[in-house]
Motif scaffolding. Structure first.
Motif, PDB file in Angstrom:
ATOM      1  N   SER A   1       0.963  -1.130   0.065  1.00  0.00           N
ATOM      2  CA  SER A   1       0.064   0.226   0.023  1.00  0.00           C
ATOM      3  C   SER A   1       0.994   1.181   0.107  1.00  0.00           C
ATOM      4  CB  SER A   1      -1.039   0.054   1.187  1.00  0.00           C
ATOM      5  OG  SER A   1      -0.298  -0.068   2.497  1.00  0.00           O
TER       6      SER A   1
ATOM      7  N   ALA B   1      -4.194   6.888  -8.088  1.00  0.00           N
ATOM      8  CA  ALA B   1      -4.365   6.125  -9.260  1.00  0.00           C
ATOM      9  C   ALA B   1      -4.642   4.614  -9.062  1.00  0.00           C
ATOM     10  CB  ALA B   1      -3.206   6.276 -10.354  1.00  0.00           C
ATOM     11  N   VAL B   2      -4.170   4.138  -8.201  1.00  0.00           N
ATOM     12  CA  VAL B   2      -4.437   2.537  -7.777  1.00  0.00           C
ATOM     13  C   VAL B   2      -5.574   2.319  -7.167  1.00  0.00           C
ATOM     14  CG1 VAL B   2      -3.096   0.415  -7.547  1.00  0.00           C
ATOM     15  CG2 VAL B   2      -1.934   2.468  -8.329  1.00  0.00           C
ATOM     16  N   ASP B   3      -6.413   1.652  -7.388  1.00  0.00           N
ATOM     17  CA  ASP B   3      -7.637   1.182  -6.465  1.00  0.00           C
ATOM     18  C   ASP B   3      -7.066  -0.054  -5.436  1.00  0.00           C
ATOM     19  OD1 ASP B   3      -9.631   2.817  -7.168  1.00  0.00           O
ATOM     20  OD2 ASP B   3     -10.321   1.705  -8.960  1.00  0.00           O
ATOM     21  N   GLN B   4      -7.600  -0.059  -4.362  1.00  0.00           N
ATOM     22  CA  GLN B   4      -7.233  -0.941  -3.494  1.00  0.00           C
ATOM     23  C   GLN B   4      -7.287  -2.477  -3.856  1.00  0.00           C
ATOM     24  OE1 GLN B   4      -5.775  -0.406  -0.631  1.00  0.00           O
ATOM     25  NE2 GLN B   4      -6.480   1.625   0.215  1.00  0.00           N
ATOM     26  N   ALA B   5      -8.463  -2.396  -4.888  1.00  0.00           N
ATOM     27  CA  ALA B   5      -8.756  -3.837  -5.309  1.00  0.00           C
ATOM     28  C   ALA B   5      -7.723  -4.253  -6.455  1.00  0.00           C
ATOM     29  CB  ALA B   5     -10.104  -3.979  -5.881  1.00  0.00           C
ATOM     30  N   ASP B   6      -7.245  -3.237  -7.094  1.00  0.00           N
ATOM     31  CA  ASP B   6      -6.403  -3.489  -8.119  1.00  0.00           C
ATOM     32  C   ASP B   6      -4.867  -3.690  -7.800  1.00  0.00           C
ATOM     33  OD1 ASP B   6      -7.994  -3.499 -10.114  1.00  0.00           O
ATOM     34  OD2 ASP B   6      -7.985  -1.215 -10.224  1.00  0.00           O
TER      35      ASP B   6
ATOM     36  N   ASN C   1      -2.515  -7.137  -7.360  1.00  0.00           N
ATOM     37  CA  ASN C   1      -2.070  -7.431  -8.617  1.00  0.00           C
ATOM     38  C   ASN C   1      -1.197  -6.561  -9.467  1.00  0.00           C
ATOM     39  OD1 ASN C   1      -2.542  -9.618 -10.596  1.00  0.00           O
ATOM     40  ND2 ASN C   1      -4.810  -9.383 -10.237  1.00  0.00           N
ATOM     41  N   PHE C   2      -1.520  -5.351  -9.149  1.00  0.00           N
ATOM     42  CA  PHE C   2      -0.730  -4.466 -10.070  1.00  0.00           C
ATOM     43  C   PHE C   2       0.774  -4.155  -9.666  1.00  0.00           C
ATOM     44  CE2 PHE C   2       0.532   0.274 -10.051  1.00  0.00           C
ATOM     45  CZ  PHE C   2       0.641   0.136 -11.608  1.00  0.00           C
TER      46      PHE C   2
ATOM     47  N   PHE D   1      -1.453   7.181 -14.353  1.00  0.00           N
ATOM     48  CA  PHE D   1      -2.662   6.240 -14.396  1.00  0.00           C
ATOM     49  C   PHE D   1      -2.216   5.282 -15.615  1.00  0.00           C
ATOM     50  CE2 PHE D   1      -5.186   9.382 -12.347  1.00  0.00           C
ATOM     51  CZ  PHE D   1      -6.064   8.486 -11.595  1.00  0.00           C
TER      52      PHE D   1
ATOM     53  N   HIS E   1      -1.751  -2.193 -17.028  1.00  0.00           N
ATOM     54  CA  HIS E   1      -1.608  -3.565 -16.504  1.00  0.00           C
ATOM     55  C   HIS E   1      -3.184  -4.043 -16.510  1.00  0.00           C
ATOM     56  CE1 HIS E   1      -1.202  -6.268 -13.005  1.00  0.00           C
ATOM     57  NE2 HIS E   1      -2.305  -5.763 -12.591  1.00  0.00           N
TER      58      HIS E   1
ATOM     59  N   ARG F   1      -9.586   7.941 -12.831  1.00  0.00           N
ATOM     60  CA  ARG F   1      -9.722   6.621 -12.159  1.00  0.00           C
ATOM     61  C   ARG F   1     -10.846   5.964 -12.327  1.00  0.00           C
ATOM     62  NH1 ARG F   1      -7.977   8.708  -7.637  1.00  0.00           N
ATOM     63  NH2 ARG F   1      -9.919   9.357  -6.994  1.00  0.00           N
TER      64      ARG F   1
ATOM     65  N   GLN G   1     -15.234  -0.401  -3.995  1.00  0.00           N
ATOM     66  CA  GLN G   1     -13.810   0.345  -4.390  1.00  0.00           C
ATOM     67  C   GLN G   1     -14.171   2.015  -4.453  1.00  0.00           C
ATOM     68  OE1 GLN G   1     -12.063  -0.469  -7.981  1.00  0.00           O
ATOM     69  NE2 GLN G   1     -12.322  -2.545  -7.733  1.00  0.00           N
TER      70      GLN G   1
END
Lengths: 223, 427
Positions: A172, A182-187, A190-191, B302, B308, B339, B388
């Motif tokens: 995190s 930019a990055v969601d927790q859910a992604d 994996n990301f 982003f 990805h 987003r 989310q």
């Protein structure tokens, strides 16, 4: 290296002290304005962590009086106010960085290190672990003296690892500090995994003696 | 219908002057007429004395039965009760000059002639024509009325324009007034007491507003501070636990999950704080921002995640877009939209960003059909995937665009693309 924490929230102060002392720093604390003023006038520090809202005055005033005396000690403002005006005012008054609460402790460490590094720009700022050398000033990485080409994000990822080898780097932290919101927790699981995978491959290809290991469910560590 | 104070006063001045002049004209007419008759009557009385004297000197005058050059006639009377009272009346007599009957003032009286007989004496004098007098008087008054109205109008234009100048300055200042930005109204140079008072009241109101605003801002910030601090302590204590090598890995994973939940709480708190601060217009909107550059800057973060997820991101720069507003807020708005687009685009989907001279548009492919346009911008609206989202993202976007001068945001659905357009009317 001696760091002064000016923070009135005792629990937060203690957490920072505990974390940073494990990182090898010597800590001093001030819990209010006058204590802070006294310490910055009497002693020299490698870095000052400064809260804005303090009993008896504002961190801004402390910063101002420090700078007015010609003292250029790096100052990182840590504030829960989260106000853009505060950030602008703090940076204008000569703060080196601004970190809104809540923050990752590892992020705080990274900010301290870069503030201190920028302050001593004439000394050797290289960060070395095993056969990997990072030169933050010109953003280059050398493995056994060979230049390892990393893009900006990969460089930042590696930097978070190399300033704390053998220690946990939470995924995190990487997601929030490097890719912002930019990055969601859910992604993120994996990301970050795929980003780390690429970085590992590059390190391996260049014969780096370091490797990035997964810590189940939490993050990674550089070994 | 609203009229300016100039028209308003003018309307009443015209009516009032008209009424006053009408009453005055009637009185003036009566007074003039009275004066004319009085004058004529005096002349007739005098003539009566002269005639009576002349009759006693020259009795042949008693024979003048018709009005001639003398303008009188004498008629002998018999069997009449003698009455020497002077009676005045208005009569019409034929006047050859005008070839019509003209008004005359007539004195009728009786007298004893030298022969002791009773005679009726009628003396006439041509007098003013009442209808002519009315017409003349009306014309004169009408001209006076017009001249008066015209001069009052010009005078009023001049005076009001001069006198209202400070008022207009005050109005302009009020129009430019923004809570939290304007701390004082510029002084107004006037010696009109009312305007001085007005300015004084507005000045104190502005000061009061500034104080209330500062209070409120402090309150919101303090509330946020109070929330963020325990959150920071909790998160950092969890960090410390995670640092501990002895913690079992299962426990560590649970702690990391706890941190994820705390992060959601922190984000929610921060978004709410932003929303209330935006709606209280606590952000200065005077920076000139290039949305092209801002888009590039945001995409830097982003593109990795889009790549990805296997999402193709196309950016079309058809014009440069410079917008006056707040940089941090617009960055937040665009980044929320980008987003969302990444979040709700299926793998191998497409995102198209297009920048025009007065709008910024983001379209993302979807298999799920249109969104409910009427309430997606509401607070705590959540789509099918609520895990989310805190439901504030689009609401923040709308609030940000509402306070950005000339800004607006709209959603529409086209060819299986969600399209969010941000438009700027004054860019």
């Amino acid at each position: 290296m001696k760091i002064l924490i000016v923070e009135d929230e005792i629990e937060l102060q203690q957490v920072m002290v505990e974390f940073l002392s494990k990182e090898g720093y010597i800590l001093e604390v001030a819990a209010n304005f006058s204590e802070g003023l006294e310490k910055i006038s009497l002693y020299q520090y490698a870095c000052i962590l400064l809260d804005i809202t303090l009993p008896g005055g504002s961190g801004m005033q402390l910063l101002q009086s420090l700078r007015e005396r010609g003292d250029s000690t790096p100052v990182v403002i840590i504030s829960a106010k989260g106000s853009i005006d505060d950030k602008v005012e703090g940076l204008n008054l000569g703060a080196d960085d601004y970190l809104p609460k809540p923050f990752h402790l590892a992020e705080l460490l990274a900010r301290i290190k870069s503030a201190v590094r920028r302050h001593h720009n004439h000394v050797d700022n290289r960060v070395i672990y095993k056969n990997v050398v990072m030169v933050p000033d010109d953003r280059s990485v050398l493995v056994d003296g060979n230049v390892l080409q990393l893009n900006r994000k990969e460089f930042e990822v590696l930097y978070y690892f190399i300033i704390r080898p053998e220690k946990l780097v939470q995924k995190s932290l990487l997601a929030e500090s490097i890719w912002g919101d930019a990055v969601d927790q859910a992604d993120s699981l994996n990301f970050i995994y795929s980003q780390i995978k690429n970085l590992r491959k590059k390190l391996r290809d260049y014969g780096a003696e370091v490797d990035i290991q997964a810590v189940y469910g939490v993050g990674y560590k550089l070994v | 219908m609203a009229v300016s104070i100039k028209q308003y006063t003018m309307r009443y001045v015209m009516i009032a002057i008209f009424a006053v002049m009408t009453v005055w004209a009637l009185l003036f007419y009566a007074y003039i007429l009275d004066e004319v008759y009085d004058n004529a009557d005096d002349g007739l009385r005098n003539q009566k004395i002269n005639i009576l004297r002349a009759v006693y000197e020259d009795p042949s005058i008693l024979e003048l039965r018709e009005y001639g050059v003398n303008e009188f006639r004498i008629t002998p009377l018999a069997d009449t009760v003698f009455d020497e009272k002077n009676r005045f009346s208005n009569e019409f007599f034929y006047m050859p000059y005008d070839d019509e009957d003209e008004p005359y003032r007539l004195l009728t009286t009786m007298f004893y002639g030298p022969d002791k007989n009773t005679y009726l004496l009628e003396i006439r004098a041509s007098t003013v024509e009442r209808d002519d007098l009315i017409i003349d008087l009306s014309t004169a008054l009408l001209v006076l009325y017009i001249v008066m109205i015209l001069s009052i109008y010009l005078l009023k234009e001049y005076i009001f324009t001069r006198a209202l100048r400070p008022f207009k300055v005050i109005l302009k200042d009020l129009n430019d007034y923004q809570v939290g930005k304007t701390t004082a109204i510029a002084p107004v140079d006037t010696n009109v007491l009312e305007f001085q008072n007005l300015h004084q009241h507005i000045t104190s109101m502005v000061a009061r507003n500034a104080a209330v605003f500062a209070d409120q801002k402090l309150f919101i910030e303090n509330a946020s501070h109070e929330l963020q601090t325990p959150l920071a302590i909790a998160v950092n204590k969890l960090d410390l636990i995670l640092e501990d090598e002895d913690v079992l890995s299962g426990v560590m994973a649970k702690i990391a999950d706890t941190k994820v939940s705390l992060k959601r709480l922190i984000d929610l708190n921060r978004s709410l704080l932003f929303l209330s601060r935006i709606e209280n217009r606590q952000f200065v909107q005077n920076e000139l921002i290039s949305l092209d550059a801002l888009t590039d800057e945001l995409l830097d973060n982003f593109l990795d995640i889009a790549e990805h997820k296997g999402i193709q991101v196309d950016v079309e720069y058809s014009a440069t877009l410079h917008v006056k507003g707040n940089r941090d807020l617009l960055a937040m708005a665009l980044s929320n939209l980008i987003r969302n687009a990444i979040r709700y685009t299926e793998s191998n989907g497409t995102i198209r960003i297009s920048i025009h001279s007065n709008s910024w548009q983001i379209a993302n492919s979807t298999n799920l059909g249109a969104l409910p346009e009427s309430y997606i911008f509401n607070r705590f609206y959540k789509g099918s995937d609520s895990m989310q989202s805190n439901g504030l993202g689009l609401s923040l976007v709308r609030s940000i665009l509402q306070i950005t001068p000339g800004g607006g945001v709209a959603y529409h659905f086209e060819n299986n693309f969600h399209i969010f357009s941000i438009s700027f009317t004054n860019s």
